[in-house]
Design a protein around this motif. Structure first.
Motif, PDB file in Angstrom:
ATOM      1  N   UNK A   1       0.395  -1.219   0.181  1.00 49.92           N
ATOM      2  CA  UNK A   1       0.063   0.037  -0.295  1.00 49.92           C
ATOM      3  C   UNK A   1       1.205   1.132   0.268  1.00 49.92           C
ATOM      4  N   UNK A   2       1.505   1.898   1.065  1.00 52.52           N
ATOM      5  CA  UNK A   2       2.595   2.300   1.203  1.00 52.52           C
ATOM      6  C   UNK A   2       2.981   2.987   0.136  1.00 52.52           C
TER       7      UNK A   2
ATOM      8  N   UNK B   1       8.201   1.916   2.764  1.00 53.14           N
ATOM      9  CA  UNK B   1       8.105   2.760   2.271  1.00 53.14           C
ATOM     10  C   UNK B   1       9.467   3.848   2.305  1.00 53.14           C
TER      11      UNK B   1
ATOM     12  N   UNK C   1       0.993   3.629  -2.865  1.00 50.02           N
ATOM     13  CA  UNK C   1       0.111   6.028  -2.934  1.00 50.02           C
ATOM     14  C   UNK C   1       1.516   6.203  -3.439  1.00 50.02           C
ATOM     15  N   UNK C   2       2.699   6.032  -2.499  1.00 51.49           N
ATOM     16  CA  UNK C   2       4.168   7.096  -2.591  1.00 51.49           C
ATOM     17  C   UNK C   2       4.558   6.583  -4.098  1.00 51.49           C
TER      18      UNK C   2
ATOM     19  N   UNK D   1       5.095  -2.796   6.791  1.00 49.79           N
ATOM     20  CA  UNK D   1       4.341  -2.211   5.647  1.00 49.79           C
ATOM     21  C   UNK D   1       5.086  -0.896   5.971  1.00 49.79           C
TER      22      UNK D   1
END
Lengths: 273, 437
Positions: A128-129, A186, A132-133, A182
């Motif tokens: 997810x991280x 990132x 989105x980035x 998680x």
């Protein structure tokens, strides 16, 4: 608190021990935090060094979690919360207009007290991280990030056959490691941990502590914990908070063997807290 | 010490269990009572409404000749439409009862067959051109009074309930004359009456003749109206709920908005109807009796319901999920769209379906904007004049012909079926979204 301790607390004007480090990642200077009229943090100055774990200990309600959450502006959503003083990340001020909270949180990740995986698959939790980035250009890169993050969190071997299973189907300890995976997916610079083991059994706790020690090679880590043994095991420096004041900071070994301040001594010898 | 505690606890146990029993008893009684009422209601509607799906037909031999139909054998399709089908039917009836000669009696004889039968005959001939010139044997839709007697299998030899037979239990309640009953008896004796399932009820619009009246116009009108309601209210309400719950600052203004939304939910629906009449029809000159206006008015009414339930659903999403997403650097909108909304979706859908079910059953505001009109044609778009199911029920319940009683109940059954389908869709949708791991 005994009368003597109370006197000692009232007399406390300045933090005992060296609050700064030579090579700081983050610096907090004269931080005051208010919830409405109530002041939660009094004039705290503390550095977080690179490749180091700094543990924050203290009795409940001493403000250690509040201080931690200031380090990536998680308190922003509480309307009554006001932060004064200055906190910097690599010299950039966190609370200045130029600092975007979204970017900040990509650089300063956070692991919470209770494991809180998303209602998604294990793979999607970690992906997810980066998604989105926009950290991965294609699916293969994303797969790599997910795999290496899970590996660094020591979870990959346990879940490699069921990456599509829901994140919530894991055990408590596995969920917390998933949350750590998680966070490191990132590639943040700093990881904040808010009592990451308080909901886990001793075996899962030991596993996470090992992990924290391994992560230290690449990240600056600030951890809030209720367990003094844990602070002693995982951290290089320890900060003792008491009723919103930072009482004492020092090398973990020294804090636990030879504390300078009376309050710190009382706490680590179990006289209160 | 311990023993004393044991004794005391033991002494109270009996009373505690008794209380639990009483409580359970109340619960079971309440459920039994509500189930009883439901069965009573459904049973009564079913018994009254099921005959609406059936119709009585009379078997008649009809000459489809040039003479009778008053058109030539090579007539075009348009000319065929104009043929004298009612004459053909009347001729067929007169052929069957040659003793009928008086004008008044002849009219009564024609009255046995529905006035809609000629259209059925026209359709038949249009499809079977090769039957032109032949005498064909057809089942014609009977008049509603005939239908009422045959369907209930009444003894047609009984006297009619009027005047001196007022207190006769078995006397017939009918508007047919004694002559007509006699002819009908002869049809019956010859086995030329038949009661069977009729699609008329589902294919026709409203009609003054009960046997030709159907639910379709109202059904389509309801579907269009609900579509407009859903398209308008769902996105607006969800957006409002998300803003209020996730983004709006907590201050006096948001409090004021919240109080007003809650109040809006309690405003009598007819007020919304008046508002629609004043603003949308009088001021904005939108079409009268149209589903588009009905939909707008009903969305105003549905909005607070969906907003309130959506906010409750959003509130129920654990804050830890929001923190986790924010901690990873998700922007506020990403937090909502990626995590909060999917988890809140089942609850939001439930609220939406409750709101739409309310809208489906709503009558009063639609009366105000003219959806109470007598609609024969099936609406083709959202701006066509139309009516809706509950208003159709209201109209038919008011109609003087007794045959409309069963149509009324039939329409209620259709309304209930619509509702069941809607709720079922909601349950399925919810199942699909409810992968709450």
């Amino acid at each position: 608190m005994s009368d003597a301790a109370k006197e000692a607390f009232d007399a406390l004007k300045e933090t005992v021990g060296r609050v700064t480090v030579d090579d700081p990642k983050m610096q907090a200077q004269n931080v005051d935090v208010f919830y409405g009229d109530k002041q939660a943090i009094y004039d705290v100055t503390l550095d977080v060094a690179k490749n180091e774990v700094v543990a924050m200990i203290g009795p409940s309600g001493c403000g250690k979690s509040t201080f931690l959450r200031c380090l990536n502006r998680m308190n922003d959503t509480i309307p009554s919360c006001k932060v004064t003083g200055d906190i910097t990340l690599e010299g950039e001020s966190l609370y200045s207009k130029d600092m975007d909270p979204v970017l900040l949180r990509a650089r300063v990740g956070m692991v919470f007290q209770k494991p809180n995986p998303f209602a998604k698959s294990i793979y999607d939790n970690v992906a997810y991280g980066p998604k989105i980035h926009g950290l991965a250009n294609n699916r293969a890169e994303l797969d790599d990030i997910v795999e290496s993050s899970l590996q660094r969190a020591g979870l990959f071997d346990e879940v490699k056959d069921r990456l599509t299973a829901p994140g919530t189907s894991l055990s408590g300890g596995q969920q917390q490691r998933l949350c750590i995976a998680r966070t490191i997916a990132v590639s943040p610079e700093v990881i904040l941990m808010d009592e990451p083991c308080s909901a886990l059994d001793p075996i899962a706790t030991a596993r996470i502590e090992e992990l924290i020690d391994e992560l230290r090679e690449n990240y600056a880590i600030a951890i809030v914990t209720h367990s003094m043994q844990q602070a002693a095991r995982v951290s290089q420096r320890t900060a003792y908070f008491h009723l919103g004041k930072l009482v004492e900071v020092g090398e973990t070994k020294r804090i636990f063997t030879n504390p300078s301040h009376e309050l710190t001594e009382n706490y680590i010898t179990g006289r209160f807290g | 010490m311990n023993n004393a505690t044991t004794e005391r606890v033991r002494a109270t146990l009996k009373k505690r269990y008794l209380k639990e029993k009483i409580f359970r008893g109340f619960g079971i009684t309440a459920i039994a009572a509500s189930l009883g009422f439901l069965v009573l209601l459904l049973g009564s509607i079913l018994i009254k409404g099921l005959p609406a799906f059936q119709a009585t037909y009379l078997n008649v031999d009809i000459e489809l000749t040039e003479d009778v139909l008053d058109i030539s054998a090579d007539a075009s399709t348009e000319e065929l439409r104009g043929a004298n089908f009612s004459g053909a039917i009347n001729q067929a009836l007169r052929d069957r009862f040659p003793e009928v000669t008086k004008r008044k009696q002849r009219r009564q004889l024609s009255g046995l067959v529905s006035s809609g039968a000629e259209y059925a005959l026209a359709d038949y001939l249009a499809e079977n051109r090769d039957q032109f010139g032949n005498t064909v044997n057809l089942w014609l839709l009977a008049d509603d009074e005939v239908d009422a007697l045959i369907k209930r299998n009444k003894d047609l030899t009984q006297p009619i309930k009027r005047g001196k037979n007022k207190n006769n239990e078995s006397a017939l309640i009918t508007r047919l004359s004694e002559d007509q009953l006699g002819w009908l008896q002869s049809f019956k004796d010859a086995g030329d009456t038949n009661v069977r399932f009729s699609s008329t009820f589902f294919t026709n619009g409203d009609s003054r003749e009960p046997e030709q009246a159907g639910i379709r116009a109202a059904l389509i009108g309801s579907a269009y109206t609900l579509l407009i309601t859903f398209v308008l209210s769902f996105p607006i309400a969800v957006a409002a709920a998300i803003y209020l719950e996730e983004f709006a600052p907590q201050n006096r203004w948001t409090d004021l908005v919240e109080v007003n939304i809650n109040n809006l939910a309690a405003v009598p629906s007819i007020v919304f109807g008046l508002l629609g009449l004043a603003i949308f029809i009088n001021y904005l000159a939108m079409p009268r009796s149209a589903p588009v206006v009905g939909g707008i008015v009903l969305s105003l009414m549905t909005l607070p319901t969906i907003i309130i339930s959506s906010r409750a659903a959003l509130k129920a999403v654990p804050p830890s999920i929001r923190e986790a997403a924010r901690g990873l650097g998700a922007s506020p909108v990403q937090v909502v769209t990626h995590h909060v909304l999917p988890l809140a979706m089942p609850g939001i859908l439930t609220g939406t379906i409750i709101g739409l079910a309310q809208a489906l059953g709503e009558t009063a505001p639609l009366l105000m904007i003219g959806m109470v009109a007598f609609i024969v044609d099936i609406p083709q778009s959202v701006t066509d004049p139309s009516t809706v199911l509950p208003v159709q029920v209201f109209l038919w319940a008011d109609a003087p012909e007794r045959a409309f009683t069963e149509r009324t109940s039939g329409a209620i059954l259709v309304l209930l079926a619509f509702l069941v389908v809607m709720n079922l869709t909601a349950v399925l949708l919810r199942k699909k979204f409810e992968r709450r791991w």
